[in-house]
Design an enzyme around this catalytic site. Structure first.
Site, PDB file in Angstrom:
ATOM      1  N   ASP A 136       0.844  -1.199   0.000  1.00  0.00           N
ATOM      2  CA  ASP A 136       0.000   0.000   0.000  1.00  0.00           C
ATOM      3  C   ASP A 136       0.880   1.249   0.000  1.00  0.00           C
ATOM      4  O   ASP A 136       1.987   1.221  -0.545  1.00  0.00           O
ATOM      5  CB  ASP A 136      -0.931  -0.049   1.226  1.00  0.00           C
ATOM      6  CG  ASP A 136      -2.282   0.587   0.956  1.00  0.00           C
ATOM      7  OD1 ASP A 136      -2.311   1.798   0.665  1.00  0.00           O
ATOM      8  OD2 ASP A 136      -3.311  -0.114   1.030  1.00  0.00           O
ATOM      9  N   HIS A 193      -3.718   5.973   3.415  1.00  0.00           N
ATOM     10  CA  HIS A 193      -4.416   4.796   2.889  1.00  0.00           C
ATOM     11  C   HIS A 193      -3.843   3.505   3.464  1.00  0.00           C
ATOM     12  O   HIS A 193      -4.578   2.623   3.926  1.00  0.00           O
ATOM     13  CB  HIS A 193      -4.309   4.811   1.366  1.00  0.00           C
ATOM     14  CG  HIS A 193      -5.194   3.857   0.648  1.00  0.00           C
ATOM     15  ND1 HIS A 193      -4.818   2.558   0.366  1.00  0.00           N
ATOM     16  CD2 HIS A 193      -6.432   4.000   0.122  1.00  0.00           C
ATOM     17  CE1 HIS A 193      -5.787   1.958  -0.301  1.00  0.00           C
ATOM     18  NE2 HIS A 193      -6.788   2.806  -0.456  1.00  0.00           N
ATOM     19  N   SER A 518     -11.163  -0.601  -1.097  1.00  0.00           N
ATOM     20  CA  SER A 518      -9.902  -0.602  -0.340  1.00  0.00           C
ATOM     21  C   SER A 518     -10.132  -0.916   1.128  1.00  0.00           C
ATOM     22  O   SER A 518      -9.285  -1.511   1.786  1.00  0.00           O
ATOM     23  CB  SER A 518      -9.217   0.758  -0.441  1.00  0.00           C
ATOM     24  OG  SER A 518      -8.509   0.901  -1.630  1.00  0.00           O
TER      25      SER A 518
END
Length: 726
Positions: A136, A193, A518
């Site tokens: 990620d 994220h 996600s």
């Protein structure tokens, strides 16, 4: 923004423009995939340079070789012209050569909503031995979600390192970190994220987590005692294919047990040119299950990019908590919209102004109406609520000094709420029309934006509107996504950073609310890790089967796309640890599957590293006979049909048990199962059966479904059956 998995980050993801290395060559970054590593003595880097030098006629190959993949599979990334790429592709030592494209990035309540409470039993001797690898944007190591209090030394199987860059420290919870790419020198997460997804999968229990009081509770991952290894393969410009493959190469060799990949391409790619399919295949070889986000291109059909059978493809669903925001107009009318608004304006009314009425002379009417950046007159907007006909105007309104903003929904979906850098709400077309009518009828229109509130959503779980749907464009007889998991309004850890990513955002948060597939993907990864704590000997396909066959059925009439949207159903953590029967597939089964899709023997021998593989011309094995937990067939429209599926189940429940076939179908399908009773005398015993599905004609784009349930009176092992004409 609907195609970017991390919806609430107001970050523009750019396409990486390749640069020219030589004045006389138009070279760009390519990936040269060569399959499995050869057995015996072999020097990958030397071989890669030799291959590269063969096609580089005018310069040394050394400075064109960017990365060698040499730990878990074979290949390299290099700067190549189109002509050089074609020459390498013709080599018998090469599976595929393809450009390194840019991939995009695709909680307190979510685990409890799934019936997975904080007190849920976990296998005490195995829970801290599970390692989840997160490919990620990196990770924020100082977050309480990754504190190592109570943890001991990492398990002996861990072969990784902590190379997180300057001022980056790992511990006994966050046991490894690496970073990739020419633009990065740290595994530290500045986008949020990666921190969010890592904590969703395996974050510690952190009490009192919230987003300025919203979604308050205990933030936790699926297996809080699991270890985390972070691989920073994405930055503010996206995720380079070459970097993703390098992350896979390291993670597999480092010794992770589960991989969570919340990123993807906008369109599906053939398996041999899809870096996630390639990496996940070699992870599967090593006993590692890969959870992959389906994509955020829904609700369109055939929009998913996660298509490989050896990955667990995860769509997004809602939870029973919705976040709404109300606007009260000066005439007393209340409008209800969506946003995560933590700002408190104390119930005060503020003047309303349309963006076009604050237009600067340098901008067009449409730019001002949408509140584009640098298009609003600050003196006219300051102290007012500016009304914009597009959510993209948040930065423009904030920059101009507006006290708040009201947007017309143009880009986002009504089932999702996002944080904004100022008090804001998004209204649907009808409510926005009511707002405009009021403003036209009033000499001095005013409104107040209230702080967001949480409401109970009794319709949950529903598939998120943005979640990508099937059918599978790469393997048409394979149902994808496999499963759905919570992906709307998920609270999880975040760097101490602005929650929206806006340059004008002044606040900083430790926990943020994000939405996307996600967010669903690490939920499934956490469940896979949870199952592994009870069954560390199970193969990736057995874990995937357990998750799919114990999924909770969903209502097809309430979810656009039905099984193409939710696959086998909604993930059920508690049920997955005791599935009774599993559908297992080994490496050889996937090779046969690839053979049935037209992959030749030479290419498959490289991919598998097995020189004995032969894929004869005209092989009649059907892709639908892969031993998969769901059963899917694409048929020709306007013709009656009969299709069959062959499957084998392994008994992982009681030694002496008997399962009877139960069919749930509609009037268009006739289904026959032979035999219809499976009797087992021992654990790990296997039994095969055949399913024949027949029916009248289907119209173009029509899909019908059914389910096969093997039941022993206590356990129900459910397989989804889908027949469609396209």
């Amino acid at each position: 923004m609907a195609n970017v998995h991390c919806f609430s980050l107001l970050i523009l993801i750019f396409t990486i423009n390749s640069f020219s290395v030589c004045a006389d060559e138009d070279r760009k970054l390519h990936i040269v995939y060569m399959g499995s590593l050869p057995k015996g003595k072999y020097s990958p880097s030397s071989h890669h340079l030799t291959l590269l030098q063969r096609v580089i006629k005018t310069s040394s190959a050394q400075h064109l070789l960017i990365t060698s993949y040499k730990r878990s599979f074979n290949g390299f990334a290099a700067m190549l012209s189109d002509y050089e790429a074609k020459q390498l592709q013709s080599s018998k030592e090469v599976v595929s050569v393809f450009p390194s494209i840019t991939y995009q990035l695709q909680t307190t309540r979510s685990w409890s909503f799934m019936g997975f409470e904080e007190t849920e039993h976990q296998h005490p001797s195995a829970k801290s031995n599970v390692i989840i690898g997160v490919l990620d944007t990196g990770i924020w190591p100082e977050s309480q979600s990754f504190n190592d209090q109570g943890f001991f030394t990492p398990p002996m199987k861990w072969q990784g390192v902590c190379k997180g860059g300057p001022n980056f420290t790992c511990n006994d919870k966050l046991i490894g970190a690496r970073y990739y790419g020419s633009r990065s020198n740290t595994a530290r997460d500045y986008l949020g994220h990666g921190t969010h997804t890592a904590s969703t999968a395996a974050g510690n229990k952190v009490k009192g987590a919230s987003f300025f009081g919203l979604a308050n509770g205990t933030a936790r991952g699926g297996v809080p005692s699991a270890r985390i290894a972070a691989y920073q393969v994405c930055d503010f410009m996206g995720c380079g294919g070459a970097d993703i493959l390098a992350g896979f190469d390291d993670a597999i060799s480092d010794g992770v047990d589960v991989l969570t990949i919340s990123l993807g391409s906008r369109t599906p790619h053939p398996f041999h040119t899809d870096v996630i399919a390639i990496g996940a295949f070699h992870a599967m070889e090593r006993g590692i299950i890969t959870s992959h986000s389906a994509g955020n291109s829904g609700p369109s059909l055939a929009s998913l990019s996660s298509t490989a059978p050896w990955t667990l493809s995860v769509g997004a669903s809602s939870i029973d908590r919705r976040i709404i925001t109300k606007v009260i107009l000066g005439n007393g009318m209340t409008l209800v919209g969506n946003s995560v608004n933590s700002f408190d304006l104390k119930g005060k009314n503020f003047p309303l102004i349309n963006g076009i009425d604050a237009k600067l002379a340098t901008c067009s009417d449409s730019q001002a109406s949408s509140c584009s950046r640098s298009c609003l007159n600050e003196s006219r907007v300051k102290g007012k609520i500016v009304v914009c006909d597009d959510e993209a105007g948040a930065d423009g309104a904030t920059r101009a000094g507006a006290v708040g903003s009201i947007f017309e929904r143009k880009r986002t979906q009504e089932d999702v709420s996002y944080p904004w850098p100022l008090p804001a709400v998004v209204l649907n077309a009808e409510s926005f029309g009511s707002l405009q009518s009021y403003m036209k009828s009033s000499k001095h229109p005013v409104a107040k934006i209230l702080k967001s509130e949480e409401i109970k959503d009794s319709t949950a779980p529903l598939v998120a509107s943005f979640s990508s749907r099937g059918p599978n464009r790469i393997a048409q007889d394979l149902l994808k996504p496999d499963i759905v998991a919570p992906g709307i309004d998920i609270l999880a850890a975040f760097p101490l950073s602005p929650p929206t990513g806006s340059y004008y955002e002044k606040r900083k948060v430790k926990y943020n609310i994000l939405s996307g597939t996600s967010m669903a993907c690490p939920h499934a990864a956490g469940v896979a890790a949870y199952v592994q704590t009870f069954h560390p000997e199970w193969s990736p396909s057995a874990i995937q089967s357990a998750i799919m066959t114990t999924a909770l059925p969903m209502n097809s009439t309430m979810n656009s796309g039905a099984e193409f949207a939710y696959g086998s159903g909604h993930i059920n953590p508690s049920g997955a640890i005791n599935p009774g029967l599993v559908y297992e597939a080994e490496k050889a089964d996937y090779i046969t599957f690839l053979c049935s899709l037209g992959y030749g023997g030479d290419r498959l021998r490289l991919i598998s590293g097995d020189n004995s593989i032969n894929c004869p011309e005209g092989a009649n094995e059907s892709p639908r006979n892969l031993n998969y937990p769901s059963m899917t067939a694409k048929i020709q429209s306007s013709m009656s049909f009969t299709v069959s599926f062959t499957r084998t189940v392994t008994n992982v429940g009681k030694s002496n048990s008997s399962y009877k076939a139960e069919i749930s179908t509609n009037s268009k399908l006739k289904i026959c199962v032979v035999p219809n009773v499976l009797s087992f005398k021992s654990k790990d015993e296997k039994k095969s059966f055949n399913v024949t599905v027949s029916g009248g004609s289907l119209n173009e784009d029509e899909m019908v479904s059914a389910s096969l349930v093997w039941s022993d009176g206590s356990l129900n092992v459910r397989s989804t059956i889908v027949i469609y004409a396209e």
